[in-house]
Design an enzyme around this catalytic site. Structure first.
Site, PDB file in Angstrom:
ATOM      1  N   SER A 113      39.095  35.192  69.209  1.00  0.00           N
ATOM      2  CA  SER A 113      38.363  34.802  70.390  1.00  0.00           C
ATOM      3  C   SER A 113      37.348  33.596  70.102  1.00  0.00           C
ATOM      4  O   SER A 113      36.833  33.720  68.841  1.00  0.00           O
ATOM      5  CB  SER A 113      37.710  36.131  70.936  1.00  0.00           C
ATOM      6  N   SER A 114      36.733  33.003  71.176  1.00  0.00           N
ATOM      7  CA  SER A 114      35.624  32.026  70.728  1.00  0.00           C
ATOM      8  C   SER A 114      34.619  32.746  70.675  1.00  0.00           C
ATOM      9  O   SER A 114      33.436  31.941  69.855  1.00  0.00           O
ATOM     10  CB  SER A 114      35.481  31.175  72.050  1.00  0.00           C
ATOM     11  N   CYS A 115      34.342  34.015  70.656  1.00  0.00           N
ATOM     12  CA  CYS A 115      33.323  34.723  70.104  1.00  0.00           C
ATOM     13  C   CYS A 115      32.919  34.795  68.663  1.00  0.00           C
ATOM     14  O   CYS A 115      31.940  35.197  68.120  1.00  0.00           O
ATOM     15  CB  CYS A 115      33.024  36.134  70.677  1.00  0.00           C
ATOM     16  N   TYR A 142      33.126  42.776  67.152  1.00  0.00           N
ATOM     17  CA  TYR A 142      34.444  42.173  67.810  1.00  0.00           C
ATOM     18  C   TYR A 142      34.549  40.956  66.936  1.00  0.00           C
ATOM     19  O   TYR A 142      35.689  40.810  66.280  1.00  0.00           O
ATOM     20  CB  TYR A 142      34.362  42.263  69.224  1.00  0.00           C
ATOM     21  N   LYS A 146      37.642  39.493  64.218  1.00  0.00           N
ATOM     22  CA  LYS A 146      38.358  38.535  64.540  1.00  0.00           C
ATOM     23  C   LYS A 146      38.391  37.343  63.247  1.00  0.00           C
ATOM     24  O   LYS A 146      39.369  36.600  63.182  1.00  0.00           O
ATOM     25  CB  LYS A 146      38.332  38.008  65.831  1.00  0.00           C
ATOM     26  N   HIS A 185      35.247  41.443  82.080  1.00  0.00           N
ATOM     27  CA  HIS A 185      34.831  40.106  81.506  1.00  0.00           C
ATOM     28  C   HIS A 185      34.219  39.513  82.904  1.00  0.00           C
ATOM     29  O   HIS A 185      34.276  39.787  83.958  1.00  0.00           O
ATOM     30  CB  HIS A 185      35.604  39.320  80.741  1.00  0.00           C
TER      31      HIS A 185
END
Length: 343
Positions: A113-115, A142, A146, A185
């Site tokens: 994920s881009s987070c 999270y 990742k 989201h």
């Protein structure tokens, strides 16, 4: 473009998390390939348990694995259940990757994920921005899981020569999204809120935060196509960003959804709620260099997502209300997607 480096024809392909938003899109996309798609629900195999995962892999012996299973949610869910988000996602990813190595999987694509990027990363965010600064506190649990997945793919590539790669999608939306206002989201939450306001004739909709943060959104079927493209055309240590290279403010997103839904009221911004990361736009030059670009505009994607919501989620909510169904939740079979604040 030259032919694929890795041929999916005749391969047995396991989509872990096939009931989630990304997983179901991958199943749709792989139906157009000459391959055999393998699936298992979280009831059949609990990916949080190493032995269960290894037993499943020993039994089905896939050639290719897409790790699209994850526990996901927005800011509220991440902040409320940090231990669950950290443990479940670490366990799912670690077990799937190690188990795949054990049985000699030929290609593995791990979704992140881009987070994973720092809260204040340089924009647009290139792949080498990872670990260059502090994470966004509201979804760091999270994100850490990742990040470990990326390093694990790199480690197995270096030590064992495994063709394991990682892809980092931007914020995803579309069919199969979670429209739970507490767990969903930004796109799903806004679609539901604005739809309900229009249906009830309300004059205003409350939105979390200031509406100023800028976000990039990728339609989930485009994401699935990009993942298949990477499986065929990419082999390397670095993860690859998946996105459109374009972003909008949350306010602009809400206005676009209002046009699609037919809501004519106003927005009230609850500035007591967090905005999350101020901006998160991915540098997708590496993806473009590999020969892939998104095909679905934001307006087109939102129209399709709203149509899916009307055809599926509204009926599901009605069934839940009368006790005929069970509420959806993000678990080991849930969608893997970018994390954003509920709107």
């Amino acid at each position: 473009m030259h032919g694929p480096m890795f041929d999916l024809r005749g391969k047995r392909i396991w989509v872990a998390g096939h009931r989630g938003m990304v997983g179901s899109a991958l199943v749709r996309r792989l139906a157009t390939e000459d391959c055999e798609v393998l699936t298992a629900s979280s009831g059949e195999v609990d990916l949080r348990r190493q032995q269960d995962t290894e037993d499943w892999l020993d039994a089905i012996r896939p050639d290719v694995v897409f790790v699209a299973a994850a526990r996901v949610g927005g800011i509220l869910a991440n902040d409320t259940y940090p231990a669950d988000f950290l443990y479940d996602n670490l366990a799912i990813t670690t077990n799937a990757i190690h188990g795949s190595y054990r049985i000699g999987v030929k290609k593995l694509v791990c979704l992140g994920s881009s987070c994973i990027y720092p809260r204040l990363a340089n924009q647009p965010i290139a792949e080498d921005e990872m670990m260059s600064g502090p994470l966004e506190p509201t979804n760091q649990w999270y994100a850490l899981a990742k990040i470990v997945g990326i390093y694990q793919c790199q480690a197995y590539r270096r030590q064992y020569g495994c063709d394991f790669i990682s892809a980092m999608p931007t914020n995803l939306y579309g069919p199969g999204d979670n429209f739970d206002l507490a767990k969903g989201h930004a796109v799903a939450a806004l679609l539901r809120k604005i739809h309900e306001a229009a249906a009830e004739g309300r004059a205003e909709v409350a939105i979390w935060g200031t509406g100023n943060p800028k976000r990039e959104f990728l339609y989930v079927d485009d994401c699935a196509d990009a993942l298949v493209h990477l499986a065929k055309h990419y082999s390397g240590e670095s993860h690859v960003n998946l996105g459109t290279g374009k972003d909008v403010t949350i306010q602009e997103l809400a206005e676009t959804i209002s046009r699609i839904v037919g809501f004519t009221g106003r927005f009230v911004y609850d500035t007591s709620k967090p905005d999350g990361t101020p901006r998160k736009l991915l540098d997708v030059s590496r993806l473009h260099a590999l020969g892939w670009r998104h095909q679905t505009s934001l307006e087109q994607g939102l129209q399709r997502a709203y149509a899916w919501y009307l055809n599926h989620a509204v009926e599901e909510d009605r069934a839940i209300a009368v006790g005929a169904g069970a509420p959806r939740h993000a678990d080991a079979g849930g969608p893997a997607s970018g994390h954003e604040a509920p709107a």
